[in-house]
Design a protein around this motif. Structure first.
Motif, PDB file in Angstrom:
ATOM      1  N   ILE A 113      -1.671   9.902   7.548  1.00  0.00           N
ATOM      2  CA  ILE A 113      -2.314   9.997   6.236  1.00  0.00           C
ATOM      3  C   ILE A 113      -1.807   8.985   5.205  1.00  0.00           C
ATOM      4  CG2 ILE A 113      -2.945  12.416   6.470  1.00  0.00           C
ATOM      5  CD1 ILE A 113      -0.439  13.126   4.858  1.00  0.00           C
ATOM      6  N   LYS A 114      -0.669   8.347   5.446  1.00  0.00           N
ATOM      7  CA  LYS A 114      -0.097   7.448   4.446  1.00  0.00           C
ATOM      8  C   LYS A 114       0.550   6.229   5.092  1.00  0.00           C
ATOM      9  CE  LYS A 114       1.154  10.807   0.927  1.00  0.00           C
ATOM     10  NZ  LYS A 114       0.400  10.439  -0.217  1.00  0.00           N
ATOM     11  N   THR A 115       0.639   5.186   4.279  1.00  0.00           N
ATOM     12  CA  THR A 115       1.471   4.043   4.617  1.00  0.00           C
ATOM     13  C   THR A 115       2.785   4.214   3.859  1.00  0.00           C
ATOM     14  OG1 THR A 115      -0.445   2.603   4.870  1.00  0.00           O
ATOM     15  CG2 THR A 115       1.675   1.527   4.507  1.00  0.00           C
ATOM     16  N   VAL A 116       3.898   4.065   4.560  1.00  0.00           N
ATOM     17  CA  VAL A 116       5.213   4.140   3.932  1.00  0.00           C
ATOM     18  C   VAL A 116       5.964   2.860   4.259  1.00  0.00           C
ATOM     19  CG1 VAL A 116       5.281   6.661   4.086  1.00  0.00           C
ATOM     20  CG2 VAL A 116       6.327   5.304   5.894  1.00  0.00           C
ATOM     21  N   GLU A 131       3.041   3.224   9.435  1.00  0.00           N
ATOM     22  CA  GLU A 131       1.816   4.006   9.275  1.00  0.00           C
ATOM     23  C   GLU A 131       2.040   5.428   9.746  1.00  0.00           C
ATOM     24  OE1 GLU A 131      -0.937   2.773   7.897  1.00  0.00           O
ATOM     25  OE2 GLU A 131      -0.210   0.711   7.825  1.00  0.00           O
ATOM     26  N   THR A 132       1.532   6.386   8.969  1.00  0.00           N
ATOM     27  CA  THR A 132       1.461   7.771   9.411  1.00  0.00           C
ATOM     28  C   THR A 132      -0.022   8.115   9.518  1.00  0.00           C
ATOM     29  OG1 THR A 132       1.374   8.798   7.223  1.00  0.00           O
ATOM     30  CG2 THR A 132       3.568   8.258   8.079  1.00  0.00           C
ATOM     31  N   LYS A 187       6.847  -1.999   7.309  1.00  0.00           N
ATOM     32  CA  LYS A 187       5.652  -1.243   6.927  1.00  0.00           C
ATOM     33  C   LYS A 187       5.377  -0.268   8.060  1.00  0.00           C
ATOM     34  CE  LYS A 187       0.786  -1.986   6.819  1.00  0.00           C
ATOM     35  NZ  LYS A 187      -0.261  -2.971   6.873  1.00  0.00           N
ATOM     36  N   THR A 243       7.664   6.914  -4.898  1.00  0.00           N
ATOM     37  CA  THR A 243       8.645   7.892  -4.431  1.00  0.00           C
ATOM     38  C   THR A 243       9.673   7.194  -3.563  1.00  0.00           C
ATOM     39  OG1 THR A 243       6.963   9.623  -4.431  1.00  0.00           O
ATOM     40  CG2 THR A 243       8.957  10.065  -3.167  1.00  0.00           C
ATOM     41  N   LYS A 287       0.827  -1.198   0.000  1.00  0.00           N
ATOM     42  CA  LYS A 287       0.000   0.000   0.000  1.00  0.00           C
ATOM     43  C   LYS A 287       0.865   1.253   0.000  1.00  0.00           C
ATOM     44  CE  LYS A 287      -3.884  -2.063   2.435  1.00  0.00           C
ATOM     45  NZ  LYS A 287      -4.700  -2.032   3.645  1.00  0.00           N
ATOM     46  N   ALA A 288       2.134   1.091   0.354  1.00  0.00           N
ATOM     47  CA  ALA A 288       3.046   2.227   0.453  1.00  0.00           C
ATOM     48  C   ALA A 288       3.369   2.773  -0.929  1.00  0.00           C
ATOM     49  CB  ALA A 288       4.325   1.818   1.161  1.00  0.00           C
ATOM     50  N   LYS A 289       3.294   4.073  -1.070  1.00  0.00           N
ATOM     51  CA  LYS A 289       3.715   4.749  -2.298  1.00  0.00           C
ATOM     52  C   LYS A 289       5.050   5.455  -2.095  1.00  0.00           C
ATOM     53  CE  LYS A 289       0.015   3.576  -4.474  1.00  0.00           C
ATOM     54  NZ  LYS A 289       0.097   2.333  -5.204  1.00  0.00           N
ATOM     55  N   ILE A 290       5.499   5.522  -0.829  1.00  0.00           N
ATOM     56  CA  ILE A 290       6.764   6.177  -0.483  1.00  0.00           C
ATOM     57  C   ILE A 290       7.642   5.172   0.237  1.00  0.00           C
ATOM     58  CG2 ILE A 290       7.853   8.020   0.860  1.00  0.00           C
ATOM     59  CD1 ILE A 290       5.196   9.570   0.612  1.00  0.00           C
TER      60      ILE A 290
END
Length: 105
Positions: free
Chosen positions: A59-62, A56-57, A54, A88, A18-21
């Motif tokens: 707003i995002k999963t990194v 979690e923030t 993995k 990214t 799910k991470a995009k970063i």
């Protein structure tokens, strides 16, 4: 860019994320230190030397993946994470200089 290799990646042992970063540190203890800055974080895989966390923030999963030493292993990690959906990449590392007049940090 179209990704050609689908499924579980042979070096990082991940099929998708799910991470995009992705944060890409070296050495491995830095990967754990970065992952521990996020709450919650969990170790996803430890295939070969490539450990991935993995994180979690709000707003995002990194993800945080140890890249190993050198450009070839960093290229492997980057390519395979891109195959899993990461867009990214943030290289986290150290540097030095051989010139005495170059101020470090």
């Amino acid at each position: 860019m179209k990704r050609y290799f689908k499924g579980t990646q042979p070096h990082i042992n991940i099929a998708n994320t799910k991470a995009k970063i992705a944060f890409l540190p070296c050495p491995p203890e830095r990967a754990l230190a970065i992952a521990n800055k996020f709450a919650p974080s969990e170790k996803v895989t430890g295939q070969r030397e490539f450990v991935t966390y993995k994180c979690e923030t709000e707003i995002k999963t990194v993800c945080v993946t140890f890249t190993g030493i050198g450009s070839p292993s960093a290229a492997i990690v980057t390519e395979e994470l891109a195959n899993c959906g990461v867009k990214t990449f943030i290289q986290v590392g150290t540097t030095g200089a051989i010139q005495a007049d170059v101020e470090l940090r």
